[in-house]
Design an enzyme around this catalytic site. Sequence first.
Site, PDB file in Angstrom:
ATOM      1  N   CYS A  72       1.464  26.077  27.305  1.00 15.95           N
ATOM      2  CA  CYS A  72       2.097  27.397  27.177  1.00 15.95           C
ATOM      3  C   CYS A  72       3.413  27.478  27.953  1.00 15.95           C
ATOM      4  O   CYS A  72       3.453  27.207  29.145  1.00 15.95           O
ATOM      5  CB  CYS A  72       1.133  28.472  27.671  1.00 15.95           C
ATOM      6  SG  CYS A  72       1.860  30.116  27.616  1.00 15.95           S
ATOM      7  N   ASN A 174       4.743  42.058  19.472  1.00 18.73           N
ATOM      8  CA  ASN A 174       4.054  41.587  18.272  1.00 18.73           C
ATOM      9  C   ASN A 174       2.823  40.870  18.771  1.00 18.73           C
ATOM     10  O   ASN A 174       2.929  40.013  19.638  1.00 18.73           O
ATOM     11  CB  ASN A 174       4.892  40.551  17.504  1.00 18.73           C
ATOM     12  CG  ASN A 174       6.191  41.122  16.984  1.00 18.73           C
ATOM     13  OD1 ASN A 174       6.283  42.298  16.683  1.00 18.73           O
ATOM     14  ND2 ASN A 174       7.203  40.282  16.887  1.00 18.73           N
ATOM     15  N   HIS A 185      -0.139  33.807  24.961  1.00 11.81           N
ATOM     16  CA  HIS A 185       0.137  34.438  26.264  1.00 11.81           C
ATOM     17  C   HIS A 185       0.672  35.868  26.064  1.00 11.81           C
ATOM     18  O   HIS A 185       1.602  36.059  25.289  1.00 11.81           O
ATOM     19  CB  HIS A 185       1.164  33.598  27.029  1.00 11.81           C
ATOM     20  CG  HIS A 185       1.210  33.910  28.478  1.00 11.81           C
ATOM     21  ND1 HIS A 185       0.829  33.014  29.444  1.00 11.81           N
ATOM     22  CD2 HIS A 185       1.564  35.035  29.130  1.00 11.81           C
ATOM     23  CE1 HIS A 185       0.961  33.581  30.625  1.00 11.81           C
ATOM     24  NE2 HIS A 185       1.411  34.812  30.461  1.00 11.81           N
ATOM     25  N   HIS A 187       2.772  38.755  25.859  1.00 10.57           N
ATOM     26  CA  HIS A 187       4.214  38.938  26.081  1.00 10.57           C
ATOM     27  C   HIS A 187       4.808  39.837  25.006  1.00 10.57           C
ATOM     28  O   HIS A 187       4.213  40.031  23.945  1.00 10.57           O
ATOM     29  CB  HIS A 187       4.938  37.586  26.072  1.00 10.57           C
ATOM     30  CG  HIS A 187       5.033  36.954  24.711  1.00 10.57           C
ATOM     31  ND1 HIS A 187       3.958  36.357  24.083  1.00 10.57           N
ATOM     32  CD2 HIS A 187       6.068  36.844  23.844  1.00 10.57           C
ATOM     33  CE1 HIS A 187       4.332  35.904  22.894  1.00 10.57           C
ATOM     34  NE2 HIS A 187       5.609  36.190  22.726  1.00 10.57           N
ATOM     35  N   GLN A 189       8.942  41.505  23.598  1.00  8.71           N
ATOM     36  CA  GLN A 189      10.351  41.173  23.512  1.00  8.71           C
ATOM     37  C   GLN A 189      11.199  42.421  23.660  1.00  8.71           C
ATOM     38  O   GLN A 189      10.722  43.529  23.455  1.00  8.71           O
ATOM     39  CB  GLN A 189      10.647  40.528  22.155  1.00  8.71           C
ATOM     40  CG  GLN A 189       9.874  39.242  21.931  1.00  8.71           C
ATOM     41  CD  GLN A 189      10.292  38.578  20.637  1.00  8.71           C
ATOM     42  OE1 GLN A 189      11.419  38.130  20.492  1.00  8.71           O
ATOM     43  NE2 GLN A 189       9.397  38.548  19.677  1.00  8.71           N
TER      44      GLN A 189
HETATM   45 ZN    ZN Z   1       0.303  31.070  29.093  1.00 13.53          ZN
END
Ligand code: ZN
Length: 357
Positions: A72, A174, A185, A187, A189
């Site tokens: 990752c 998303n 992971h 996250h 944007q």
């Molecule tokens: Zn990760």
Amino acid sequence: MKRTITHLADGRELIYFDRRDDADRSAIDRRPLEPRPPASELRYDPLTEEWIAIAGHRQTRTFLPTGGTAECPLCPSTDERSTEIPSYDYDVVVFENRFPSFSGNLGTYEDVGGLSEVRPGVGRCEVVCFTSDHDSSFSRLSDDQVELVMEAWADRTAELSAIEGVEQVFCFENRGEEIGITIAHPHGQIYAYPYVTPRTKLQLGAAQRYKGNLFADVLAAERAAGTRVVATNELWTAFVPAAARWPFEVHVYPHRQVPDLAALTEAERAAFAPLYTSVLRAFDGLFGVVMPYISAWHQAPVRTGRELAYLHLELFSIRRAPNKLKYLAGSESAMGAFVNDVRPEEAARMLRSQIDH
Ligand SMILES: [Zn+2]
């Protein structure tokens, strides 16, 4: 909150947002990185009066791994492996996207003929890591952690709004493979656009023509009707809009009209956290499978229509049943004419029954 700005090996900015004031953020990015690609070009579609970003370089971007923490790029670095985040741990971190649609790194743009004006894709694209815990999700973040993410969003909104040429800042997430997310992971944007986006233009145009305060009246009417309200507290309300486009769609409004995330008070951030994560968990509870979703903050443009705009979040999923996804087919894709197979009142009832009390 402590904010530390540093730079990655190719010059991109990376910003740590820490709860602790003594966090050590001196780690250096030692990776050999290729120079950054230039920004995309913008082409104007005279038929729809919309700008389209043509980002040729994005085709060559490395397809990101689907594996766990071992591959990752958003996990903290370790002694064995350098990721996008040089530090060995973090609370919340934001960095410039390696393959951005918009950036300050301008290339050369030729006249392409036709009626299309071409200009450089000025702006900026950033990645926000919501937590260092690879296996978590936004729905499982603690209230404190959500508040830290909100501080990061507010900070980035203010900073990116100040970049010359930026007209609108969009914070979004998303989630799910069905939406095309290849990194598990948690996250999101942030896009800083060099124009006002089509949907914002539409909404602000409607607000301008409306006699009264359109957004406030929509919120008040939904609260009065109650049938589509999914969750509410003193400062926020989450409801399924009466004319929802998507099978499961929830809009979350603060009760006070503010233009953007930077204008929220600490109390409003604190009240948003438990309400929003309970709605996300309700999404996952619907069918007992992870709901793919898009979560989109609608903020006022930087320069225009700020007095009309009303900060709100629009969350929607493309899943309409355990094994069925809603695809944008002919009517939606070609004509922008949506057909929704789930009654909004039924969607609200289903979501309400999943809200944990
Ligand atoms: Zn990760």
